[in-house]
Design a protein around this motif. Structure first.
Motif, PDB file in Angstrom:
ATOM      1  N   GLU A 208       0.790  -1.230   0.000  1.00 33.75           N
ATOM      2  CA  GLU A 208       0.000   0.000   0.000  1.00 33.75           C
ATOM      3  C   GLU A 208       0.821   1.278   0.000  1.00 33.75           C
ATOM      4  OE1 GLU A 208      -2.546   1.336   3.503  1.00 33.75           O
ATOM      5  OE2 GLU A 208      -4.018   0.483   2.138  1.00 33.75           O
ATOM      6  N   ASN A 209       1.940   1.321   0.705  1.00 29.99           N
ATOM      7  CA  ASN A 209       2.710   2.556   0.821  1.00 29.99           C
ATOM      8  C   ASN A 209       4.164   2.406   0.370  1.00 29.99           C
ATOM      9  OD1 ASN A 209       0.696   4.393   1.941  1.00 29.99           O
ATOM     10  ND2 ASN A 209       0.712   3.031   3.703  1.00 29.99           N
ATOM     11  N   GLN A 210       4.446   1.423  -0.490  1.00 32.33           N
ATOM     12  CA  GLN A 210       5.772   1.303  -1.091  1.00 32.33           C
ATOM     13  C   GLN A 210       5.826   2.244  -2.297  1.00 32.33           C
ATOM     14  OE1 GLN A 210       5.977  -3.176  -1.281  1.00 32.33           O
ATOM     15  NE2 GLN A 210       8.027  -2.787  -0.477  1.00 32.33           N
ATOM     16  N   HIS A 211       6.111   3.502  -2.003  1.00 32.88           N
ATOM     17  CA  HIS A 211       5.902   4.561  -2.979  1.00 32.88           C
ATOM     18  C   HIS A 211       6.749   4.402  -4.240  1.00 32.88           C
ATOM     19  CE1 HIS A 211       3.390   6.800  -0.175  1.00 32.88           C
ATOM     20  NE2 HIS A 211       4.280   6.516   0.764  1.00 32.88           N
ATOM     21  N   GLN A 212       8.014   4.028  -4.095  1.00 34.55           N
ATOM     22  CA  GLN A 212       8.868   3.950  -5.280  1.00 34.55           C
ATOM     23  C   GLN A 212       8.338   2.922  -6.276  1.00 34.55           C
ATOM     24  OE1 GLN A 212      13.040   5.589  -5.263  1.00 34.55           O
ATOM     25  NE2 GLN A 212      13.221   3.648  -4.179  1.00 34.55           N
ATOM     26  N   ILE A 213       8.021   1.725  -5.797  1.00 31.11           N
ATOM     27  CA  ILE A 213       7.532   0.665  -6.677  1.00 31.11           C
ATOM     28  C   ILE A 213       6.207   1.068  -7.311  1.00 31.11           C
ATOM     29  CG2 ILE A 213       6.662  -1.698  -6.733  1.00 31.11           C
ATOM     30  CD1 ILE A 213       8.707  -2.378  -4.569  1.00 31.11           C
ATOM     31  N   LEU A 214       5.290   1.573  -6.499  1.00 36.95           N
ATOM     32  CA  LEU A 214       3.961   1.926  -7.006  1.00 36.95           C
ATOM     33  C   LEU A 214       4.039   3.091  -7.991  1.00 36.95           C
ATOM     34  CD1 LEU A 214       1.985   1.567  -3.668  1.00 36.95           C
ATOM     35  CD2 LEU A 214       2.043  -0.042  -5.571  1.00 36.95           C
ATOM     36  N   ASP A 215       4.879   4.092  -7.693  1.00 36.30           N
ATOM     37  CA  ASP A 215       5.029   5.229  -8.604  1.00 36.30           C
ATOM     38  C   ASP A 215       5.629   4.783  -9.935  1.00 36.30           C
ATOM     39  OD1 ASP A 215       4.091   6.667  -6.480  1.00 36.30           O
ATOM     40  OD2 ASP A 215       5.925   7.809  -6.121  1.00 36.30           O
ATOM     41  N   TYR A 216       6.601   3.882  -9.856  1.00 32.04           N
ATOM     42  CA  TYR A 216       7.237   3.356 -11.060  1.00 32.04           C
ATOM     43  C   TYR A 216       6.224   2.621 -11.936  1.00 32.04           C
ATOM     44  CZ  TYR A 216      10.608   0.770 -13.925  1.00 32.04           C
ATOM     45  OH  TYR A 216      11.319   0.247 -14.978  1.00 32.04           O
ATOM     46  N   LYS A 217       5.421   1.774 -11.305  1.00 30.55           N
ATOM     47  CA  LYS A 217       4.412   1.017 -12.053  1.00 30.55           C
ATOM     48  C   LYS A 217       3.394   1.955 -12.710  1.00 30.55           C
ATOM     49  CE  LYS A 217       2.600  -2.470  -9.907  1.00 30.55           C
ATOM     50  NZ  LYS A 217       2.023  -3.261  -8.796  1.00 30.55           N
ATOM     51  N   LEU A 218       2.968   2.978 -11.970  1.00 30.93           N
ATOM     52  CA  LEU A 218       1.985   3.909 -12.526  1.00 30.93           C
ATOM     53  C   LEU A 218       2.557   4.653 -13.722  1.00 30.93           C
ATOM     54  CD1 LEU A 218      -0.791   5.195 -12.378  1.00 30.93           C
ATOM     55  CD2 LEU A 218       0.117   6.840 -10.730  1.00 30.93           C
ATOM     56  N   ALA A 219       3.852   4.989 -13.673  1.00 33.61           N
ATOM     57  CA  ALA A 219       4.486   5.668 -14.802  1.00 33.61           C
ATOM     58  C   ALA A 219       4.428   4.813 -16.057  1.00 33.61           C
ATOM     59  CB  ALA A 219       5.937   6.014 -14.458  1.00 33.61           C
ATOM     60  N   ILE A 220       4.683   3.516 -15.910  1.00 33.95           N
ATOM     61  CA  ILE A 220       4.635   2.619 -17.059  1.00 33.95           C
ATOM     62  C   ILE A 220       3.211   2.484 -17.573  1.00 33.95           C
ATOM     63  CG2 ILE A 220       5.175   0.308 -17.902  1.00 33.95           C
ATOM     64  CD1 ILE A 220       7.592   2.066 -17.037  1.00 33.95           C
ATOM     65  N   GLN A 221       2.275   2.300 -16.668  1.00 34.21           N
ATOM     66  CA  GLN A 221       0.884   2.099 -17.071  1.00 34.21           C
ATOM     67  C   GLN A 221       0.274   3.339 -17.723  1.00 34.21           C
ATOM     68  OE1 GLN A 221      -1.417   0.431 -13.773  1.00 34.21           O
ATOM     69  NE2 GLN A 221       0.405  -0.648 -13.065  1.00 34.21           N
ATOM     70  N   SER A 222       0.823   4.507 -17.422  1.00 34.87           N
ATOM     71  CA  SER A 222       0.238   5.751 -17.934  1.00 34.87           C
ATOM     72  C   SER A 222       0.316   5.880 -19.441  1.00 34.87           C
ATOM     73  CB  SER A 222       0.940   6.952 -17.292  1.00 34.87           C
ATOM     74  OG  SER A 222       2.283   7.057 -17.743  1.00 34.87           O
ATOM     75  N   SER A 223       1.113   5.051 -20.085  1.00 29.01           N
ATOM     76  CA  SER A 223       1.277   5.188 -21.531  1.00 29.01           C
ATOM     77  C   SER A 223      -0.018   4.933 -22.298  1.00 29.01           C
ATOM     78  CB  SER A 223       2.375   4.242 -22.035  1.00 29.01           C
ATOM     79  OG  SER A 223       2.022   2.888 -21.781  1.00 29.01           O
ATOM     80  N   PHE A 224      -0.996   4.253 -21.668  1.00 32.21           N
ATOM     81  CA  PHE A 224      -2.253   4.015 -22.375  1.00 32.21           C
ATOM     82  C   PHE A 224      -2.966   5.314 -22.723  1.00 32.21           C
ATOM     83  CE2 PHE A 224      -4.293   4.656 -18.275  1.00 32.21           C
ATOM     84  CZ  PHE A 224      -5.540   5.168 -18.610  1.00 32.21           C
ATOM     85  N   SER A 225      -2.684   6.391 -21.982  1.00 31.49           N
ATOM     86  CA  SER A 225      -3.430   7.642 -22.177  1.00 31.49           C
ATOM     87  C   SER A 225      -3.163   8.278 -23.530  1.00 31.49           C
ATOM     88  CB  SER A 225      -3.108   8.641 -21.056  1.00 31.49           C
ATOM     89  OG  SER A 225      -1.751   9.046 -21.126  1.00 31.49           O
ATOM     90  N   TYR A 226      -2.003   7.979 -24.142  1.00 28.93           N
ATOM     91  CA  TYR A 226      -1.716   8.551 -25.455  1.00 28.93           C
ATOM     92  C   TYR A 226      -1.576   7.479 -26.534  1.00 28.93           C
ATOM     93  CZ  TYR A 226       3.087   7.600 -23.807  1.00 28.93           C
ATOM     94  OH  TYR A 226       4.225   7.014 -23.307  1.00 28.93           O
ATOM     95  N   ALA A 227      -2.205   6.311 -26.318  1.00 26.13           N
ATOM     96  CA  ALA A 227      -2.215   5.285 -27.348  1.00 26.13           C
ATOM     97  C   ALA A 227      -2.895   5.822 -28.608  1.00 26.13           C
ATOM     98  CB  ALA A 227      -2.943   4.050 -26.836  1.00 26.13           C
TER      99      ALA A 227
END
Length: 330
Positions: A208-227
């Motif tokens: 829940e609060n492992q910020h580095q891992i979660l932030d990293y994953k969200l950065a990768i997943q965000s690419s769908f927004s400009y598909a």
């Protein structure tokens, strides 16, 4: 088009793993190993300490001029792709940027610590930190989620703000935002972005609060927004420092559990509000812009041609004259 540096990091990580190196080669708890350090970790970054947190901030222009505070999208994004707004400093305005609590390069907090009221208090603290006189005019410029946050502040403190620019806020009520998300953010299970996210989960779990891992994953997943052919008409990637996954998840949970309506007092707001919408965002057309504008007694609607939701980054030359004209009229 040049890939974002975080995407490059992901590609490098997958390469390392595919060549049989152990994941232990990367210490995911080491600050800066996966994503840039926050202001709490890197004290050389510009910041202010207010309301029990540290916020990554930058300012441009004469501090005694009318203040324009930019509020970025997300929740959990940052202001990096909106730095074009600093041009207003060359035209007589004091421009303030800050990464919201738990977002961008600002300090991270536990998921259960967030609330809408806390974010409003942060914004109020930012205003008070930079305000140099009682008569100094204060304007809010909110993009996407930032437009919702700006509206929530005006709804609660209508006498504190002298004007606002809302660029495709998308939902000043929870039901309106749910409708917008159906059109713009829906991530089908079998899309490439979903597959990428699941693939990444083989290597990073993130509690829940492992910020580095979660932030990293969200950065990768965000690419769908400009598909290709995305509903919001976003042309491609734009720069960012670091996403705040925990603040995003927390605020989404709050909205889903409690809902929200930031329009209840807007009829008391007697300043003109500028509503911007883009030509290519199929989820936010003139009818949506008009619906949001109608919550404000005095409003102006402007269309930005040839672009989509990230108009401030990709079409600032078209946004700027409309924003400047509006500000100069107040």
């Amino acid at each position: 088009m040049k890939l974002n540096s975080f995407i490059l990091r992901a590609c490098l990580l997958i390469f390392i793993i595919s060549t049989n190196y152990s994941c232990d080669e990367i210490d995911t708890e080491e600050p800066g190993a996966l994503v840039p350090e926050t202001v709490e970790q890197d004290l050389s970054l510009p910041s202010i300490s207010v309301n029990g947190t540290m916020l990554h901030t930058e300012t441009f222009g004469n501090p005694n001029n009318s203040m324009v505070i930019f509020l970025h999208g997300g929740p959990g994004a940052d202001y990096r792709n909106a730095l074009n707004v600093k041009q207003l400093a060359d035209n007589g305005y004091f421009v303030v940027f800050y990464d919201q609590r738990g977002a961008g390069l600002s300090k991270r907090h536990n998921k259960n610590s967030y609330s809408i009221q806390l974010l409003l208090e942060d914004l109020n603290a930012v205003i008070n930190n930079y305000k140099t006189s009682p008569n100094q005019k204060i304007f809010l410029f909110g993009h996407s989620w930032g437009g919702i946050l700006a509206t929530a502040f005006i709804n609660k403190y209508p006498t504190k703000i002298d004007g606002a620019i809302l660029a495709e806020a998308g939902g000043l009520k929870w039901d309106d935002l749910k409708e917008y998300n159906k059109k713009s953010k829906k991530l089908e299970f079998f899309t490439e972005a979903a597959n990428d996210a699941l693939y990444l989960d083989q290597f990073f779990t993130g509690t829940e609060n492992q910020h580095q891992i979660l932030d990293y994953k969200l950065a990768i997943q965000s690419s769908f927004s400009y598909a290709d052919d995305n509903t919001e008409g976003i042309e491609g990637p734009s720069p960012f420092w670091r996403y705040g996954a925990v603040t995003l998840n927390s605020l989404v949970d709050i909205a889903e559990n409690d809902g929200y309506d930031f329009t209840t007092n807007l009829n008391q707001y007697q300043k003109k509000v500028l509503i911007l919408y883009s030509e290519n965002n199929k989820a936010y057309d003139l009818s949506v812009a008009q619906k949001e504008a109608n919550y404000f007694p005095i409003h102006q609607i402007e269309k930005i041609d040839g672009t989509g939701h990230e108009m401030i980054y990709f079409k600032w030359n078209s946004v700027f004259p409309k924003v400047l004209s509006y500000l100069n009229s107040l």
